[in-house]
Design a protein around this motif. Structure first.
Motif, PDB file in Angstrom:
ATOM      1  N   MET A  82     -50.937  -5.304 -27.327  1.00 15.13           N
ATOM      2  CA  MET A  82     -50.552  -5.099 -25.925  1.00 15.13           C
ATOM      3  C   MET A  82     -49.271  -4.280 -25.853  1.00 15.13           C
ATOM      4  N   ALA A  83     -49.260  -3.255 -24.995  1.00 15.92           N
ATOM      5  CA  ALA A  83     -48.102  -2.376 -24.888  1.00 15.92           C
ATOM      6  C   ALA A  83     -46.899  -3.120 -24.347  1.00 15.92           C
ATOM      7  N   ARG A  84     -45.748  -2.833 -24.929  1.00 10.31           N
ATOM      8  CA  ARG A  84     -44.499  -3.430 -24.470  1.00 10.31           C
ATOM      9  C   ARG A  84     -43.926  -2.599 -23.327  1.00 10.31           C
ATOM     10  N   LYS A  85     -43.358  -3.293 -22.346  1.00  9.79           N
ATOM     11  CA  LYS A  85     -42.785  -2.607 -21.189  1.00  9.79           C
ATOM     12  C   LYS A  85     -41.379  -3.109 -20.936  1.00  9.79           C
ATOM     13  N   SER A  86     -40.480  -2.183 -20.663  1.00 11.38           N
ATOM     14  CA  SER A  86     -39.091  -2.551 -20.378  1.00 11.38           C
ATOM     15  C   SER A  86     -38.921  -2.829 -18.896  1.00 11.38           C
ATOM     16  N   GLU A  87     -37.797  -3.449 -18.550  1.00 14.03           N
ATOM     17  CA  GLU A  87     -37.467  -3.739 -17.159  1.00 14.03           C
ATOM     18  C   GLU A  87     -36.590  -2.634 -16.578  1.00 14.03           C
ATOM     19  N   ILE A  88     -36.529  -2.587 -15.262  1.00 18.25           N
ATOM     20  CA  ILE A  88     -35.571  -1.709 -14.588  1.00 18.25           C
ATOM     21  C   ILE A  88     -34.186  -2.332 -14.731  1.00 18.25           C
ATOM     22  N   THR A  89     -33.238  -1.589 -15.281  1.00 18.96           N
ATOM     23  CA  THR A  89     -31.902  -2.132 -15.552  1.00 18.96           C
ATOM     24  C   THR A  89     -30.823  -1.201 -15.000  1.00 18.96           C
ATOM     25  N   LEU A  90     -29.626  -1.744 -14.876  1.00 24.84           N
ATOM     26  CA  LEU A  90     -28.471  -0.972 -14.413  1.00 24.84           C
ATOM     27  C   LEU A  90     -27.772  -0.325 -15.602  1.00 24.84           C
ATOM     28  N   LYS A  91     -27.607   0.985 -15.554  1.00 23.17           N
ATOM     29  CA  LYS A  91     -26.898   1.689 -16.624  1.00 23.17           C
ATOM     30  C   LYS A  91     -25.401   1.737 -16.346  1.00 23.17           C
ATOM     31  N   ASN A  92     -25.020   2.151 -15.146  1.00 26.40           N
ATOM     32  CA  ASN A  92     -23.603   2.158 -14.782  1.00 26.40           C
ATOM     33  C   ASN A  92     -23.454   2.101 -13.269  1.00 26.40           C
ATOM     34  N   PHE A  93     -22.245   1.808 -12.852  1.00 23.72           N
ATOM     35  CA  PHE A  93     -21.903   1.672 -11.431  1.00 23.72           C
ATOM     36  C   PHE A  93     -20.439   2.069 -11.325  1.00 23.72           C
ATOM     37  N   PHE A  94     -20.143   3.109 -10.535  1.00 24.44           N
ATOM     38  CA  PHE A  94     -18.736   3.526 -10.462  1.00 24.44           C
ATOM     39  C   PHE A  94     -18.395   4.062  -9.077  1.00 24.44           C
ATOM     40  N   ILE A  95     -17.094   4.094  -8.801  1.00 21.26           N
ATOM     41  CA  ILE A  95     -16.540   4.550  -7.529  1.00 21.26           C
ATOM     42  C   ILE A  95     -15.435   5.543  -7.835  1.00 21.26           C
ATOM     43  N   PHE A  96     -15.441   6.681  -7.138  1.00 19.54           N
ATOM     44  CA  PHE A  96     -14.404   7.682  -7.410  1.00 19.54           C
ATOM     45  C   PHE A  96     -14.029   8.415  -6.130  1.00 19.54           C
ATOM     46  N   ASN A  97     -12.874   9.073  -6.194  1.00 18.31           N
ATOM     47  CA  ASN A  97     -12.378   9.915  -5.109  1.00 18.31           C
ATOM     48  C   ASN A  97     -11.806  11.169  -5.749  1.00 18.31           C
ATOM     49  N   SER A  98     -12.460  12.304  -5.520  1.00 19.93           N
ATOM     50  CA  SER A  98     -12.060  13.562  -6.171  1.00 19.93           C
ATOM     51  C   SER A  98     -10.665  14.012  -5.777  1.00 19.93           C
ATOM     52  N   ASN A  99     -10.190  13.633  -4.591  1.00 25.98           N
ATOM     53  CA  ASN A  99      -8.871  14.069  -4.121  1.00 25.98           C
ATOM     54  C   ASN A  99      -7.729  13.421  -4.883  1.00 25.98           C
ATOM     55  N   LEU A 100      -8.022  12.417  -5.677  1.00 27.44           N
ATOM     56  CA  LEU A 100      -6.962  11.720  -6.410  1.00 27.44           C
ATOM     57  C   LEU A 100      -6.584  12.429  -7.699  1.00 27.44           C
ATOM     58  N   ALA A 101      -7.363  13.424  -8.103  1.00 29.35           N
ATOM     59  CA  ALA A 101      -7.067  14.168  -9.337  1.00 29.35           C
ATOM     60  C   ALA A 101      -7.134  15.655  -9.023  1.00 29.35           C
ATOM     61  N   LEU A 132     -22.895  -8.003 -11.358  1.00 31.14           N
ATOM     62  CA  LEU A 132     -23.691  -8.893 -12.194  1.00 31.14           C
ATOM     63  C   LEU A 132     -24.737  -9.645 -11.382  1.00 31.14           C
ATOM     64  N   THR A 133     -24.589  -9.662 -10.061  1.00 24.56           N
ATOM     65  CA  THR A 133     -25.537 -10.370  -9.199  1.00 24.56           C
ATOM     66  C   THR A 133     -26.569  -9.438  -8.577  1.00 24.56           C
ATOM     67  N   LEU A 134     -26.461  -8.132  -8.824  1.00 27.06           N
ATOM     68  CA  LEU A 134     -27.402  -7.183  -8.240  1.00 27.06           C
ATOM     69  C   LEU A 134     -28.817  -7.441  -8.753  1.00 27.06           C
ATOM     70  N   ARG A 135     -29.775  -7.463  -7.841  1.00 29.11           N
ATOM     71  CA  ARG A 135     -31.170  -7.707  -8.198  1.00 29.11           C
ATOM     72  C   ARG A 135     -31.844  -6.388  -8.563  1.00 29.11           C
ATOM     73  N   ILE A 136     -31.467  -5.815  -9.678  1.00 31.67           N
ATOM     74  CA  ILE A 136     -31.977  -4.502 -10.051  1.00 31.67           C
ATOM     75  C   ILE A 136     -33.485  -4.554 -10.299  1.00 31.67           C
ATOM     76  N   ALA A 137     -33.934  -5.525 -11.076  1.00 28.62           N
ATOM     77  CA  ALA A 137     -35.354  -5.602 -11.437  1.00 28.62           C
ATOM     78  C   ALA A 137     -36.221  -6.140 -10.303  1.00 28.62           C
ATOM     79  N   ASN A 138     -35.643  -6.924  -9.401  1.00 24.57           N
ATOM     80  CA  ASN A 138     -36.427  -7.588  -8.348  1.00 24.57           C
ATOM     81  C   ASN A 138     -36.247  -6.975  -6.968  1.00 24.57           C
TER      82      ASN A 138
END
Length: 478
Positions: free
Chosen positions: A1-20, A161-167
């Motif tokens: 039976m083929a294995r299947k991965s879950e939908i997961t979070l790779k990264n999450f970030f916040i930025f403001n270009s005017n600060l640099a 950590l509480t984000l329901r990425i897969a669901n």
């Protein structure tokens, strides 16, 4: 039976270009990044690439921001929460491990990831931060972002950590809440009870009334209401259940008092004390309450001060009290609130319980077996009713597959802005039919699994609509 991965979070970030502004200061634009243990150079590269994509695409669509960007392995969504403040979330696309000529390879399932669902999830994460902490601009003291960065770290390091990425599913797009239908007498009883609380205690500015985690009454605007309900469903209700299981189905002291207990706020040893909820309050009372801010539809604070969320429960009934944060939460105040609310809330809870018991059989009949599934929701009131979930809890034990949820999300996205009444019927490859009826801000979606003609499916959907939402008006032409 083929294995299947879950939908997961790779990264999450916040930025403001005017600060640099100057070269070599790229790290200053990064206000928050998850995962934090990633090397700084990689964080700068990720933020720089997202910044370049946003700026490049703006040349082709100056009046509409780029919302998502896809590769074979990832899906990245963007949200400008406030002017120049960008939030970015990258999702790992699931894959199936297959074998060809004795060599394993990954077949990526990009169609399983729906952009609109994760765009809504990203926007909701900002709404939650704004509700508990305030806007990004409010937390940037005189242009110094150190305070904002610390607030973002404190909040989002836990929240991501509480984000329901897969669901996550179409319910994250609709942002609706399950209401508890009551008869006229019971609803007026609850409404009068809320009015009595607010008139007796001037410090109580707003109230929410729930029964068995379903909404009965709210004095909040819909967007704030959804955020508060997400907080209750993600934090308070699970800990409340855990506390009940630790001490038995119902605490002995609770039965003796017949007055209920505080879930947040309160004092004394007799009250049931569940595990602590998220606390972002500067209040110094013995048992703090979350401090919250309310904003109007334009994102402007409706009050320069916040509100303490005090939650009180009696049996299945829960009432949320929003108390001005300038009010001292003393033992005397808690005692007066409990003396006034406890007995009446216990009585109302008992009356609603009897009413619900009489109507539970009808609900069970409509959710058993392979009967057609439906989802009704109202964009204006943020109310929904559905049989998509076997236990009635959104995002848990769904009987609907992800590809069907994504088709429903497409139907809603294409017609959410339409002002005309219409009906759309889609036939899947496996004799499964999806019908979307829309009238003003009301939507009815039916899933019927049977080999039938288009006319038969339209008739089946009409019967289903009349059975479950017969008191909701739809244009007779659809």
């Amino acid at each position: 039976m083929a294995r299947k991965s879950e939908i997961t979070l790779k990264n999450f970030f916040i930025f403001n270009s005017n600060l640099a502004i100057n070269e070599g200061e790229e790290e200053k634009k990064i206000l928050f990044y998850h995962p934090q243990e990633l090397e700084q150079d990689q964080k700068i590269k990720d933020v720089g690439l997202s910044e370049a994509i946003i700026k490049f695409t703006s040349n082709f669509s100056p009046f509409e921001d780029c919302k998502s960007f896809r590769t074979q392995k990832t899906c990245q969504v963007y949200f400008e929460a406030e002017p120049d403040y960008w939030m970015v979330m990258t999702i790992n696309v699931p894959y199936v491990v297959k074998t060809k000529e004795n060599v394993e390879y990954n077949e990526y399932r990009g169609e399983d990831v729906h952009d609109a669902i994760y765009e809504a999830l990203l926007e909701q994460s900002y709404n939650m931060f704004r509700l508990f902490v305030g806007t990004f601009a409010d937390n940037s003291v005189c242009g110094d972002t150190a305070n904002l960065s610390q607030k973002l770290l404190t909040f989002f390091s836990k929240y991501v950590l509480t984000l329901r990425i897969a669901n996550s599913d179409v319910m994250d797009i609709t942002k609706t809440i399950q209401y508890l239908p009551l008869n006229q007498a019971l609803f007026l009883r609850v409404h009068n009870f809320i009015n009595m609380i607010e008139s007796t205690f001037e410090v109580v500015k707003r109230c929410i009334f729930l029964y068995n985690e379903q909404l009965v009454w709210s004095g909040l605007n819909p967007r704030d209401l959804y955020c508060v309900y997400e907080y209750l469903g993600g934090t308070v209700f699970p800990k409340m259940l855990h506390s009940d299981l630790q001490g038995g189905s119902v605490s002995r002291n609770y039965m003796l008092s017949q007055r209920g207990n505080y879930l947040t706020g309160g004092s004394g040893q007799d009250a049931i004390k569940p595990p602590r909820v998220f606390l972002y309050s500067t209040d110094k009372t013995p048992k703090n309450s979350p401090k919250m801010y309310f904003y109007d539809s334009e994102g402007v604070s409706t009050s320069k001060s916040g509100y303490h969320l005090v939650i009180y429960r009696a049996f299945g009934a829960i009432i949320c009290l929003f108390i001005h944060d300038k009010t001292a939460l003393t033992e005397d105040l808690y005692g007066e609130l409990q003396a006034f609310i406890g007995p009446q809330l216990t009585t109302i809870s008992s009356e609603i319980s009897e009413f619900s018991a009489r109507n539970s059989a009808k609900i069970l009949d409509s959710t058993e077996g392979t009967s057609p599934k439906f989802l009704f929701f109202n964009d204006f009131s943020l109310q929904h009713d559905t049989t998509f979930y076997s236990d009635g809890v959104v995002h848990k034990n769904s009987s609907i597959s992800r590809d069907i949820m994504n088709v429903i999300a497409d139907l809603y996205g294409e017609r959410s802005g339409s002002i005309v009444s219409e009906e759309t019927i889609v036939k899947m490859c496996n004799d499964l039919w999806i019908t979307h009826k829309k009238s003003n801000s009301r939507h009815f979606i039916a899933i019927v699994n049977k080999n039938a003609t288009l006319l038969e499916i339209a008739e089946e959907t009409g019967k289903l609509c009349d059975q479950h939402i017969k008191n909701v008006f739809f244009d007779k032409q659809i």
